[in-house]
Design an enzyme around this catalytic site. Structure first.
Site, PDB file in Angstrom:
ATOM      1  N   SER A 144       0.609  -6.256   9.943  1.00 21.43           N
ATOM      2  CA  SER A 144       1.030  -7.554   9.381  1.00 21.43           C
ATOM      3  C   SER A 144      -0.057  -8.578   9.683  1.00 21.43           C
ATOM      4  CB  SER A 144       2.339  -7.986  10.056  1.00 21.43           C
ATOM      5  OG  SER A 144       2.638  -9.341   9.787  1.00 21.43           O
ATOM      6  N   TYR A 157       8.765  -9.877  16.366  1.00 18.82           N
ATOM      7  CA  TYR A 157       8.028  -9.310  15.226  1.00 18.82           C
ATOM      8  C   TYR A 157       6.523  -9.399  15.495  1.00 18.82           C
ATOM      9  CZ  TYR A 157       6.752  -8.412  10.335  1.00 18.82           C
ATOM     10  OH  TYR A 157       6.223  -7.875   9.170  1.00 18.82           O
TER      11      TYR A 157
HETATM   12  P1  NAD Z   1      11.994  -4.155   3.350  1.00 19.77           P
HETATM   13  O1  NAD Z   1      12.993  -4.849   4.189  1.00 19.77           O
HETATM   14  O2  NAD Z   1      12.289  -3.918   1.916  1.00 19.77           O
HETATM   15  O3  NAD Z   1      11.593  -2.750   3.975  1.00 19.77           O
HETATM   16  C1  NAD Z   1      11.873  -2.349   5.288  1.00 19.77           C
HETATM   17  C2  NAD Z   1      12.329  -0.906   5.252  1.00 19.77           C
HETATM   18  O4  NAD Z   1      12.491  -0.431   6.594  1.00 19.77           O
HETATM   19  C3  NAD Z   1      13.667  -0.731   4.532  1.00 19.77           C
HETATM   20  O5  NAD Z   1      13.548   0.312   3.577  1.00 19.77           O
HETATM   21  C4  NAD Z   1      14.625  -0.339   5.617  1.00 19.77           C
HETATM   22  O6  NAD Z   1      15.641   0.543   5.202  1.00 19.77           O
HETATM   23  C5  NAD Z   1      13.682   0.327   6.618  1.00 19.77           C
HETATM   24  N1  NAD Z   1      14.266   0.288   7.964  1.00 19.77           N
HETATM   25  C6  NAD Z   1      14.620  -0.823   8.660  1.00 19.77           C
HETATM   26  N2  NAD Z   1      15.184  -0.453   9.820  1.00 19.77           N
HETATM   27  C7  NAD Z   1      15.179   0.890   9.863  1.00 19.77           C
HETATM   28  C8  NAD Z   1      15.648   1.844  10.803  1.00 19.77           C
HETATM   29  N3  NAD Z   1      16.244   1.496  11.946  1.00 19.77           N
HETATM   30  N4  NAD Z   1      15.489   3.152  10.513  1.00 19.77           N
HETATM   31  C9  NAD Z   1      14.923   3.536   9.345  1.00 19.77           C
HETATM   32  N5  NAD Z   1      14.454   2.682   8.430  1.00 19.77           N
HETATM   33  C10 NAD Z   1      14.594   1.372   8.676  1.00 19.77           C
HETATM   34  O7  NAD Z   1      10.683  -5.037   3.491  1.00 19.77           O
HETATM   35  P2  NAD Z   1       9.150  -4.671   3.222  1.00 19.77           P
HETATM   36  O8  NAD Z   1       8.461  -5.958   3.058  1.00 19.77           O
HETATM   37  O9  NAD Z   1       8.999  -3.627   2.177  1.00 19.77           O
HETATM   38  O10 NAD Z   1       8.694  -4.091   4.639  1.00 19.77           O
HETATM   39  C11 NAD Z   1       7.961  -2.895   4.790  1.00 19.77           C
HETATM   40  C12 NAD Z   1       6.984  -3.064   5.949  1.00 19.77           C
HETATM   41  O11 NAD Z   1       6.001  -4.029   5.600  1.00 19.77           O
HETATM   42  C13 NAD Z   1       7.622  -3.548   7.247  1.00 19.77           C
HETATM   43  O12 NAD Z   1       7.049  -2.875   8.348  1.00 19.77           O
HETATM   44  C14 NAD Z   1       7.240  -5.011   7.276  1.00 19.77           C
HETATM   45  O13 NAD Z   1       7.201  -5.539   8.579  1.00 19.77           O
HETATM   46  C15 NAD Z   1       5.854  -4.926   6.657  1.00 19.77           C
HETATM   47  N6  NAD Z   1       5.309  -6.191   6.156  1.00 19.77           N
HETATM   48  C16 NAD Z   1       5.919  -6.842   5.114  1.00 19.77           C
HETATM   49  C17 NAD Z   1       5.338  -8.033   4.669  1.00 19.77           C
HETATM   50  C18 NAD Z   1       5.932  -8.823   3.535  1.00 19.77           C
HETATM   51  O14 NAD Z   1       5.433  -9.918   3.249  1.00 19.77           O
HETATM   52  N7  NAD Z   1       6.937  -8.338   2.844  1.00 19.77           N
HETATM   53  C19 NAD Z   1       4.186  -8.535   5.258  1.00 19.77           C
HETATM   54  C20 NAD Z   1       3.615  -7.826   6.308  1.00 19.77           C
HETATM   55  C21 NAD Z   1       4.185  -6.655   6.744  1.00 19.77           C
END
Ligand code: NAD
Length: 252
Positions: A144, A157
């Site tokens: 991130s 986080y």
């Molecule tokens: P999202 O909430 O759609 O995806 C998160 C996923 O993690 C979901 O599919 C959820 O089911 C899964 N998850 C959560 N807890 C879990 C558990 N206990 N066991 C199994 N699976 C679990 O959001 P996203 O943005 O697609 O996030 C994906 C990754 O990208 C994450 O690690 C997030 O921190 C990272 N990220 C996102 C952004 C952003 O701007 N969206 C920026 C930087 C990093």
């Protein structure tokens, strides 16, 4: 050139594969030729498995709560049973809890660290044993911008994503000698469930949007080029790198 990015004959395990960035990356890896093991928690509704099957790829769908070490080991075993080997691991699952630091609870701290940091390490460990035997493997962790900066009201986080970057480098240092590439992608501000709360806050939305040189938030498939690169032969001499895909945010 194309063979540099061709994933035909490889198998990829993608966590958090049912939604957002994980679903897009799983589809992108399948488009490049990989068969996919999708780990979903409770949100399995994006239809990504069907879209991957429509490409002619195999899909194994696994359900697990990755905050449990037992579930992590089971998922690694089931993915191997379903696909044969795991050649690519994308540690994408992650959660965020937003509360000012003075009120932040132990529960929120532990939940976030378990999924975002501990699971990344132990799933990598569970998958790496086979990769080391085959002297080939690609591990891609989703970091991130908060692997670099501290954020606002998301202390666990930021701590967990700092850990993702450091674990990426630590594992790269140990496993590069066995032919494994361990790298991370640090996405910028992407339109997914993860950012819904800040996108609903007009002040945060405005201040963030103004700072992105590309002039827009990322779409969920904006990571697909980076993930295919880090999963393919093209990145065989890339180790321990944190690749920002952020529309230029970190360059500001
Ligand atoms: P999202 O909430 O759609 O995806 C998160 C996923 O993690 C979901 O599919 C959820 O089911 C899964 N998850 C959560 N807890 C879990 C558990 N206990 N066991 C199994 N699976 C679990 O959001 P996203 O943005 O697609 O996030 C994906 C990754 O990208 C994450 O690690 C997030 O921190 C990272 N990220 C996102 C952004 C952003 O701007 N969206 C920026 C930087 C990093």
């Amino acid at each position: 050139m194309t063979t540099l990015f061709d994933l035909s004959g490889t198998n990829a395990l993608v966590t958090g594969g049912g939604t957002g960035l994980g679903a897009s990356m799983a589809f992108g890896l399948a488009e490049a030729g990989a068969d996919i093991a999708l780990v979903v928690n409770r949100h399995a509704g994006s239809g990504v498995a069907d879209r991957i099957r429509a490409l002619g790829r195999r899909v194994v769908e696994l359900q697990a709560d990755l905050s449990s070490i037992t579930a992590i080991k089971r998922v690694a075993d089931e993915a191997r049973e379903g696909l044969g080997t795991i050649d690519i691991l994308v540690n994408n699952a992650g959660i965020i809890r937003r509360t000012p630091a003075v009120d932040f609870t132990e529960h929120d701290w532990d939940d976030v660290m378990a999924v975002n940091a501990k699971a990344v390490f132990f799933l990598s460990q569970a998958v790496a044993r086979g990769m080391i035997e085959r002297k080939r493997g690609k591990i891609i962790n989703i970091a991130s911008l908060l692997s670099f900066s501290g954020g606002i009201t998301v202390p666990s986080y930021a701590a967990s994503k700092g850990a993702v970057a450091q674990v990426t480098k630590a594992l790269a240092n140990e496993w590069a000698q066995y032919g494994l590439n361990v790298n991370a992608i640090a996405p910028g501000y992407m339109v997914t469930d993860n950012t819904e709360q800040i996108r609903n806050n007009p002040d945060r939305m405005k201040s963030i949007s103004e700072r992105i040189p590309a002039g827009r938030w990322g779409a969920s498939d904006d990571l697909n080029g980076a993930v295919v690169f880090l999963a393919a032969r093209a990145s065989d001499y890339v180790n321990g790198h944190i690749l920002t895909v952020d529309g230029g945010w970190m360059a500001r």
